[in-house]
Design a protein around this motif. Structure first.
Motif: not given
Length: 448
Positions: A25, A28, A87-88, A91
């Motif tokens: 995180t 990200q 995560v997105d 990332t």
């Protein structure tokens, strides 16, 4: 044969998830903020040694190098992260091509360390370095704790060999790492076959009480073992009556019996009685091995006993009361921008409560007195003083993402013997005390 390349059950295809979620995180957030590419320096150190310990032992370095090489986000790992929405997508795309491309320096395996010693320095972009925090600390904290306990036990044992036999007292994979660390710290052999297969550590083992109990008589058990393994084997003599077992053992194996093992009772008293009995029976060359929940203090108490080897399990694999070294992984310097030429700025945690840190990219050296004995651990930033230039402790481990310092366990083991011998004599005292070397800080006047 390089057994490390065989792909054993003690290995994993990827070490990427040996991490805490906040590493990802943070990545990200840094990617979104445009700070992920800033050149950064992280250092591993401990603020204090375990209570009463006088020095620490670096172990696990070789395993760290393996872990860094295997830190890969394969499709299965990426799928897990995507499914959990950890995560997105941006990332995840970044992680898919992750390869550590930075540099790592550190104290070589087997070296000793003290509070504040920069045990390992990891340099690269913030993004690639921050991900390695948990796995590096996991390895170094565990292995160094075991090696420190092993070193104290080896010092107490003197020239008598030590057998690592703690696999049944810890996690099955931790047992393999513990065997490796114990070997670095001074143990001679292990009972754990996975450790022998993975790392080439000499293995030993003969029989347990169950083998004696299997047979109708102790004599039958001894005869079966000698017929199978030869007179040079080690017979376990404390299942029933020790004196009777020793007599039977020599009758079965002859005066050339390799060894007897004692696993219970007053080891000091029993060892003396067994030695006298063996000598009277003509088995003057038969060795005595003692086990039974030993630690460094018990080993030291047996220094005057006629013991030839010690087997240690629980106390070793749990660090003899200190199963971790409390090492931390802290950002100590970072660039002012993502520009590769941007200068480094020292950074440090300033909070109260004993968790402060010293900023700046550090070097370390060990200053010797007039007799060649270590007298201080000197840690500094900026130029290294001329008098310490040839006493620097950090060595290059990884350059541009490529491992450049692989070495055998025997090299690390020999290094530890030399490093411990170079400390003041009080280093090997088992009584509680402060670190045997004070850490002195030398701050650069400017820059990092």
């Amino acid at each position: 044969m390089n057994t490390a390349d065989l792909g054993l059950p003690v290995d994993v295809p990827s070490t990427a998830l040996f991490t805490d979620q906040y590493e990802l995180t943070m990545l990200q957030a840094a990617l979104k903020a445009g700070t992920a590419g800033r050149r950064s320096v992280f250092e591993v150190f401990t603020r204090r040694l375990p209570e009463g310990r006088r020095y620490g032992v670096v172990a696990g370095t070789g395993r760290v190098l393996d872990a860094v090489e295997n830190f890969r986000f394969d499709p299965g790992v990426l799928g897990f992260l995507r499914e959990r929405s950890i995560v997105d997508d941006e990332t995840l795309d970044w992680l898919a091509s992750y390869r550590f491309s930075g540099d790592i320096w550190g104290y070589p395996e087997g070296e000793v360390y003290f509070p504040g010693s920069p045990i390992m320095r990891v340099e690269g972009s913030f993004a690639e370095c921050v991900l390695l925090e948990t796995v590096i600390l996991s390895i170094l904290n565990h292995d160094s704790a075991i090696a420190a306990a092993a070193s104290r036990m080896a010092s107490a044992a003197g020239e008598r060999p030590l057998i690592e036999m703690g696999a049944r007292r810890t996690h099955e994979l931790a047992a393999v790492a513990a065997s490796r660390a114990a070997y670095v710290g001074g143990f001679a052999t292990t009972s754990d076959l996975a450790a022998g297969f993975r790392y080439g550590i000499p293995t030993v083992g003969t029989s347990a009480h169950a083998f004696t109990l299997l047979h109708d008589a102790e004599r039958d058990a001894f005869r079966a073992q000698v017929d199978s393994l030869g007179a040079g084997t080690t017979l376990l003599v404390d299942t029933y009556d020790v004196a009777e077992a020793v007599r039977t053992a020599v009758e079965v194996a002859g005066p050339g019996l390799g060894a007897v093992r004692i696993d219970s009772g007053d080891l000091l008293l029993v060892a003396h009685r067994v030695r006298q009995q063996l000598d009277e029976l003509g088995a003057t060359g038969t060795r005595i091995v003692v086990t039974s929940d030993l630690d460094e203090y018990a080993i030291a108490s047996l220094a005057a006993a006629p013991v030839d080897a010690y087997g240690v399990g629980t106390q070793l694999v749990t660090g003899s009361g200190h199963p971790t070294c409390s090492m931390v992984y802290k950002l100590v310097a970072r660039a002012e921008s993502a520009d590769p030429k941007a200068p480094l700025v020292a950074v440090a945690k300033r909070s109260t409560g004993g968790k402060t840190s010293v900023g700046g990219r550090k070097w370390a050296a060990r200053r010797l007195d007039a007799y060649g004995v270590a007298e201080a651990e000197v840690v500094g930033t900026g130029p290294v003083p001329d008098g310490l230039a040839d006493r620097q402790l950090l060595v290059e481990l990884v350059r541009g993402g490529e491992v450049v310092a692989r070495e055998s366990l025997d090299v690390a083991r020999d290094r530890h013997v030399a490093a411990r011998a170079g400390l003041p004599m009080s280093a090997t005292q088992l009584s509680r005390g402060e670190p045997v070397l004070a850490t002195e800080y030398v701050q650069a006047r400017s820059g990092t």
